[in-house]
Design a protein around this motif. Structure first.
Motif, PDB file in Angstrom:
ATOM      1  N   VAL A  99       0.854  -1.192   0.000  1.00  0.00           N
ATOM      2  CA  VAL A  99       0.000   0.000   0.000  1.00  0.00           C
ATOM      3  C   VAL A  99       0.889   1.242   0.000  1.00  0.00           C
ATOM      4  CG1 VAL A  99      -1.756   1.272   1.236  1.00  0.00           C
ATOM      5  CG2 VAL A  99      -1.767  -1.222   1.270  1.00  0.00           C
ATOM      6  N   PRO A 100       0.795   2.074  -1.046  1.00  0.00           N
ATOM      7  CA  PRO A 100       1.598   3.295  -1.044  1.00  0.00           C
ATOM      8  C   PRO A 100       0.995   4.305  -0.086  1.00  0.00           C
ATOM      9  CG  PRO A 100       0.280   3.177  -3.046  1.00  0.00           C
ATOM     10  CD  PRO A 100       0.009   1.916  -2.281  1.00  0.00           C
ATOM     11  N   GLN A 149       0.924   7.362  -0.282  1.00  0.00           N
ATOM     12  CA  GLN A 149       0.229   8.430  -1.002  1.00  0.00           C
ATOM     13  C   GLN A 149      -1.270   8.174  -1.058  1.00  0.00           C
ATOM     14  OE1 GLN A 149       3.131   7.364  -1.788  1.00  0.00           O
ATOM     15  NE2 GLN A 149       4.390   8.968  -2.655  1.00  0.00           N
ATOM     16  N   MET A 150      -1.616   6.872  -1.137  1.00  0.00           N
ATOM     17  CA  MET A 150      -3.017   6.542  -1.327  1.00  0.00           C
ATOM     18  C   MET A 150      -3.875   7.026  -0.165  1.00  0.00           C
ATOM     19  SD  MET A 150      -4.750   2.846  -1.366  1.00  0.00           S
ATOM     20  CE  MET A 150      -6.482   2.671  -1.705  1.00  0.00           C
ATOM     21  N   VAL A 151      -3.353   6.956   1.054  1.00  0.00           N
ATOM     22  CA  VAL A 151      -4.205   7.173   2.224  1.00  0.00           C
ATOM     23  C   VAL A 151      -3.933   8.507   2.908  1.00  0.00           C
ATOM     24  CG1 VAL A 151      -4.544   4.736   2.657  1.00  0.00           C
ATOM     25  CG2 VAL A 151      -2.599   5.889   3.654  1.00  0.00           C
ATOM     26  N   LEU A 152      -3.247   9.424   2.232  1.00  0.00           N
ATOM     27  CA  LEU A 152      -2.863  10.676   2.893  1.00  0.00           C
ATOM     28  C   LEU A 152      -4.064  11.401   3.500  1.00  0.00           C
ATOM     29  CD1 LEU A 152      -0.172  12.315   0.607  1.00  0.00           C
ATOM     30  CD2 LEU A 152       0.095  11.238   2.826  1.00  0.00           C
ATOM     31  N   ILE A 153      -5.142  11.493   2.749  1.00  0.00           N
ATOM     32  CA  ILE A 153      -6.259  12.308   3.227  1.00  0.00           C
ATOM     33  C   ILE A 153      -6.950  11.670   4.432  1.00  0.00           C
ATOM     34  CG2 ILE A 153      -8.563  13.082   2.534  1.00  0.00           C
ATOM     35  CD1 ILE A 153      -6.792  13.521  -0.238  1.00  0.00           C
ATOM     36  N   PRO A 154      -7.323  10.385   4.365  1.00  0.00           N
ATOM     37  CA  PRO A 154      -7.890   9.783   5.573  1.00  0.00           C
ATOM     38  C   PRO A 154      -6.919   9.813   6.760  1.00  0.00           C
ATOM     39  CG  PRO A 154      -8.303   8.404   3.685  1.00  0.00           C
ATOM     40  CD  PRO A 154      -7.399   9.479   3.219  1.00  0.00           C
ATOM     41  N   LEU A 155      -5.630   9.640   6.503  1.00  0.00           N
ATOM     42  CA  LEU A 155      -4.666   9.696   7.602  1.00  0.00           C
ATOM     43  C   LEU A 155      -4.712  11.060   8.270  1.00  0.00           C
ATOM     44  CD1 LEU A 155      -1.253   8.035   6.706  1.00  0.00           C
ATOM     45  CD2 LEU A 155      -2.818   7.469   8.534  1.00  0.00           C
ATOM     46  N   TYR A 156      -4.771  12.087   7.441  1.00  0.00           N
ATOM     47  CA  TYR A 156      -4.813  13.445   7.972  1.00  0.00           C
ATOM     48  C   TYR A 156      -6.080  13.652   8.799  1.00  0.00           C
ATOM     49  CZ  TYR A 156      -4.963  18.524   8.010  1.00  0.00           C
ATOM     50  OH  TYR A 156      -5.025  19.828   8.401  1.00  0.00           O
ATOM     51  N   GLN A 157      -7.200  13.166   8.263  1.00  0.00           N
ATOM     52  CA  GLN A 157      -8.460  13.297   8.998  1.00  0.00           C
ATOM     53  C   GLN A 157      -8.433  12.492  10.294  1.00  0.00           C
ATOM     54  OE1 GLN A 157     -11.237  11.992   5.955  1.00  0.00           O
ATOM     55  NE2 GLN A 157     -11.858  14.110   5.569  1.00  0.00           N
ATOM     56  N   LEU A 158      -7.854  11.295  10.201  1.00  0.00           N
ATOM     57  CA  LEU A 158      -7.790  10.415  11.368  1.00  0.00           C
ATOM     58  C   LEU A 158      -6.981  11.072  12.477  1.00  0.00           C
ATOM     59  CD1 LEU A 158      -8.379   7.490  12.397  1.00  0.00           C
ATOM     60  CD2 LEU A 158      -6.124   6.903  11.555  1.00  0.00           C
ATOM     61  N   PRO A 166       1.756   6.837  12.050  1.00  0.00           N
ATOM     62  CA  PRO A 166       1.489   6.332  10.690  1.00  0.00           C
ATOM     63  C   PRO A 166       2.739   5.749  10.033  1.00  0.00           C
ATOM     64  CG  PRO A 166       0.563   8.525  10.949  1.00  0.00           C
ATOM     65  CD  PRO A 166       1.382   8.262  12.172  1.00  0.00           C
ATOM     66  N   PHE A 205       3.272   1.909   8.401  1.00  0.00           N
ATOM     67  CA  PHE A 205       3.752   1.591   7.060  1.00  0.00           C
ATOM     68  C   PHE A 205       5.092   0.871   7.074  1.00  0.00           C
ATOM     69  CE2 PHE A 205       0.286   4.199   5.981  1.00  0.00           C
ATOM     70  CZ  PHE A 205      -0.092   3.788   4.721  1.00  0.00           C
ATOM     71  N   ILE A 210       2.453  16.827   5.446  1.00  0.00           N
ATOM     72  CA  ILE A 210       1.017  16.762   5.684  1.00  0.00           C
ATOM     73  C   ILE A 210       0.688  16.972   7.154  1.00  0.00           C
ATOM     74  CG2 ILE A 210      -1.000  15.266   5.487  1.00  0.00           C
ATOM     75  CD1 ILE A 210       0.050  15.693   2.806  1.00  0.00           C
ATOM     76  N   PHE A 233      -4.101   2.616  11.203  1.00  0.00           N
ATOM     77  CA  PHE A 233      -3.393   3.585  10.367  1.00  0.00           C
ATOM     78  C   PHE A 233      -3.271   3.145   8.911  1.00  0.00           C
ATOM     79  CE2 PHE A 233      -1.856   4.825  14.596  1.00  0.00           C
ATOM     80  CZ  PHE A 233      -2.177   6.170  14.538  1.00  0.00           C
ATOM     81  N   MET A 234      -3.747   1.955   8.581  1.00  0.00           N
ATOM     82  CA  MET A 234      -3.648   1.554   7.182  1.00  0.00           C
ATOM     83  C   MET A 234      -4.988   1.079   6.625  1.00  0.00           C
ATOM     84  SD  MET A 234      -0.979  -0.989   5.391  1.00  0.00           S
ATOM     85  CE  MET A 234       0.494  -0.130   5.809  1.00  0.00           C
ATOM     86  N   THR A 288     -10.437   5.914   1.968  1.00  0.00           N
ATOM     87  CA  THR A 288     -10.058   6.440   0.657  1.00  0.00           C
ATOM     88  C   THR A 288     -11.067   6.028  -0.398  1.00  0.00           C
ATOM     89  OG1 THR A 288      -7.737   6.361   1.241  1.00  0.00           O
ATOM     90  CG2 THR A 288      -8.240   6.474  -1.081  1.00  0.00           C
ATOM     91  N   LYS A 292       4.485   6.900  -7.613  1.00  0.00           N
ATOM     92  CA  LYS A 292       4.348   7.557  -6.313  1.00  0.00           C
ATOM     93  C   LYS A 292       5.139   8.856  -6.226  1.00  0.00           C
ATOM     94  CE  LYS A 292       5.398   3.450  -4.178  1.00  0.00           C
ATOM     95  NZ  LYS A 292       5.694   2.607  -3.022  1.00  0.00           N
ATOM     96  N   PHE A 341      -4.762  19.077  -0.281  1.00  0.00           N
ATOM     97  CA  PHE A 341      -4.279  19.958   0.772  1.00  0.00           C
ATOM     98  C   PHE A 341      -4.113  21.402   0.322  1.00  0.00           C
ATOM     99  CE2 PHE A 341      -3.123  15.668   1.850  1.00  0.00           C
ATOM    100  CZ  PHE A 341      -3.578  15.579   3.138  1.00  0.00           C
ATOM    101  N   GLY A 399      -5.708   9.021  -5.270  1.00  0.00           N
ATOM    102  CA  GLY A 399      -5.047   8.015  -4.432  1.00  0.00           C
ATOM    103  C   GLY A 399      -5.375   6.608  -4.893  1.00  0.00           C
ATOM    104  N   PHE A 405      -2.837   3.744  -6.269  1.00  0.00           N
ATOM    105  CA  PHE A 405      -2.832   2.404  -5.678  1.00  0.00           C
ATOM    106  C   PHE A 405      -2.990   1.337  -6.755  1.00  0.00           C
ATOM    107  CE2 PHE A 405      -5.553  -1.051  -3.952  1.00  0.00           C
ATOM    108  CZ  PHE A 405      -4.582  -1.652  -3.181  1.00  0.00           C
TER     109      PHE A 405
END
Lengths: 292, 312
Positions: free
Chosen positions: A131-132, A134-143, A159, A163, A230, B42-43, B50, B246, B275, B287, B291
């Motif tokens: 899982v890159p 980059q894919m989850v940046l936005i939910p991570l930020y919200q989380l 985080p 990873f 971020i 976290f994942m 997402t 990426k 952002f 995203g 992926f």
């Protein structure tokens, strides 16, 4: 067999044509030139850093007439790399403390207590390796916002840990699987429990894997830019890399001597660490890459 | 089997065995829990989010509205995203075509011509690879900046007007290649070290056989080293391609994706949507695209790996 043949036919054992002298000299020269392109951008700043702006504009390539430290002082103040270094070290330490034991524990179970259920969990964790971030940046930020971790250093290294865990679990699993069973059996007969065997016997044996993980997790969090960008907003929390990037955006290249000073200050910690530990760093990168 | 269990029960009592099983079970749970918890929080939860966000119109403040695949459809009509995708594919193609042959050449020469001068070079080549991308970008600007950069300043010294006038980072046709040059500088180190390790695993007999046959370096590389390291070469290519999907740090730090969208990458498009413009839904859709693209190439890598182990 090969050796016997060569022994019988000594006249064939002439120097390897691959190593003809002229080719060797030419190639060596080319390799040295290429290596110079790696080093020159790191050395050139020293040509400019001692000059004033005016001196640089008129005679950029002459040797400095006088050693002035003022550019260093200005760049140091502008980057505030000392504070950034502390933040970076905190993040590195946090990432190591979270990643390494967690991965070791999971890897140990996957290697030594195999069952259908643990295999399922292993594949769940293994999948995370692909899982890159980059894919989850936005939910991570919200989380992190929801957990009140925005703009804090734990909000950055937690985080990061998630990873890092998949890869190091794989490494620990293959390492523990390669250890001999006899020691664990002997300890069990002596009455050691699961926890005792893991902590007192297996974990010390896995020290090479632990050193590897510590070093590479350190390097990963040391260099991180995207996640830090971020997660951190306030200047006070900025890591070294963010401060360097900020210096670039705020001051630009116009004042070249100061920029050169900043480049030297920015690169110095990494280069010094590399000079000290290059043997380990290269070896462990290879070990990680070849196993992974 | 049954007899064993009976003897065991007779000796230790059923309860003791049960309690031991129970303890092992607990041990397993405790040992696995942190890793699973980290990944879940976290994942996997963010991944689910997402996918969910990518189907909504969401700004982070107002209500999120389900809009199906509209974000994806919109993406493929947006110039910025299409240029980012094009750049990612071009970047992947040129890294495989340029960076890997350079790295292979250096790795091969370093392992064939081993002497006092070439021995320490490996350490130097790898140095650029450990520098964090912020520093690499800083050095890149130091070299390519207009007027004050190293190239312009050198050109001025020798009165090469044509070279001094080139704006390496501000010219849309050149910016991509300037950043690509910096990336080649920075990333080749890893490929060199990795390929070298693989080249050195070729058995000594093989080298001696080539020696006896009088192979030239070119023949030795072409007919022996490349076939024997083909697996490593493929792995490195896949790493290159996945990395291109990426890509974010270097183009963002050197040109922020500009001028215009000339050096935009998928990572930059995502960052800007998410952002800068606070369009969470569209950013999440980018995203998902990142992926899926890296997934395709990773699966490719695994299928290559499987074939290789079959051959052995």
């Amino acid at each position: 067999m090969m050796n016997n043949n060569t022994a019988k036919l000594p006249h064939l054992a002439k120097p390897f044509p691959v190593r003809s002298k002229l080719m060797e000299i030419l190639t060596t020269t080319l390799l040295v030139l290429l290596a110079l392109t790696v080093i020159v951008p790191l050395i050139l700043p020293f040509m400019f850093v001692f000059k004033t702006r005016l001196e640089y504009n008129y005679h950029p390539w002459s040797f400095p007439t006088e050693i002035r430290w003022v550019n260093f002082a200005e760049a140091w103040k502008a980057i505030q790399i000392g504070k950034g270094l502390l933040n970076t070290l905190y993040v590195c330490l946090g990432a190591i403390v979270c990643t390494v034991p967690v991965a070791a524990m999971a890897g140990y179970i996957f290697a030594r207590y195999r069952s259908k259920i643990t295999e399922v969990f292993f594949y769940v964790i293994l999948a995370g390796y692909f899982v890159p971030v980059q894919m989850v940046l936005i939910p991570l930020y919200q989380l992190c916002g929801a957990m009140n971790l925005t703009d804090t250093l734990p909000g950055l290294f937690l985080p990061m840990t998630a990873f890092g865990i998949p890869f190091w679990t794989i490494i620990y699993r293959s390492f523990f699987a390669g250890l001999p069973n006899e020691l664990a059996e002997a300890a069990r007969i002596d009455g050691a429990g699961n926890t005792g065997i893991f902590l007192r016997i297996m974990l010390p044996l896995a020290k090479p894997a632990t050193v590897l993980a510590t070093l590479l997790v350190f390097m990963g969090s040391w260099s991180d830019y995207l996640l830090s960008l971020i997660m951190l907003n306030s200047l006070e929390k900025f890591t070294m890399q963010l401060r360097i990037a900020q210096f670039m955006n705020n001051y630009g290249v116009d004042h070249m001597p100061r920029y050169a000073a900043a480049a030297i200050i920015a690169a110095a910690p990494t280069v010094i660490l590399y000079l000290i530990g290059h043997r380990w760093i290269i070896q462990s990168t290879l070990a990680g890459a070849l196993k992974g | 089997m049954n007899a064993n269990v009976e003897v065991y029960t007779m000796m230790y009592g059923k309860e003791k065995k049960k309690s031991r099983d129970w303890q092992t079970m607990l041990f397993k749970v405790i040992m696995l829990a942190p890793a699973v918890a980290f990944l879940a929080v976290f994942m996997y939860y963010p991944i689910e989010e997402t996918f969910r966000l990518s189907m909504t119109r969401s700004t982070g403040l107002g209500p999120t509205v389900y809009i199906g695949f509209q974000n994806y459809i919109r993406l493929f009509q947006t110039e910025e995203f299409l240029i980012g995708l094009k750049n990612a594919i071009l970047w992947a193609f040129w890294s495989v075509v340029i960076q890997i042959p350079i790295a292979f050449f250096i790795a091969f020469s370093l392992s064939v011509y081993k002497n006092k001068i070439t021995k320490p070079l490996r350490v130097i080549y790898y140095l650029a690879n450990v520098l964090p991308s912020a520093i690499t970008a800083m050095l890149g600007r130091f070299v390519f900046a207009p007027r004050h950069g190293i190239i312009s300043s050198l050109a001025n010294k020798f009165n090469w007007e044509w070279l001094a006038r080139i704006d390496f980072l501000g010219n849309p046709d050149l910016a991509f290649w300037s950043i690509f040059a910096v990336a080649t500088w920075a990333y080749s180190g890893f490929y060199i070290v990795y390929l070298m390790a693989n080249i050195e695993q070729i058995p000594k007999d093989v080298q001696e056989a080539a020696q006896l046959d009088g192979a030239t370096p070119w023949q030795y590389a072409r007919h022996i080293v490349i076939p024997m390291t083909s697996y490593a070469l493929r792995i490195v290519s896949i790493l290159c391609i996945v990395g291109s999907m990426k890509l974010f740090d270097l183009p963002w730090l050197m040109t922020t994706g500009g001028p215009g969208y000339a050096t935009s990458t998928l990572g930059i498009v995502l960052y800007k949507y998410g952002f800068v413009n606070w369009q969470y839904g569209r950013a999440a859709a980018v995203g998902v695209v990142i992926f899926l693209l890296s997934l395709v190439f990773t699966i490719l890598q695994f299928s290559l790996q499987r074939k290789d182990s079959d051959a052995l």
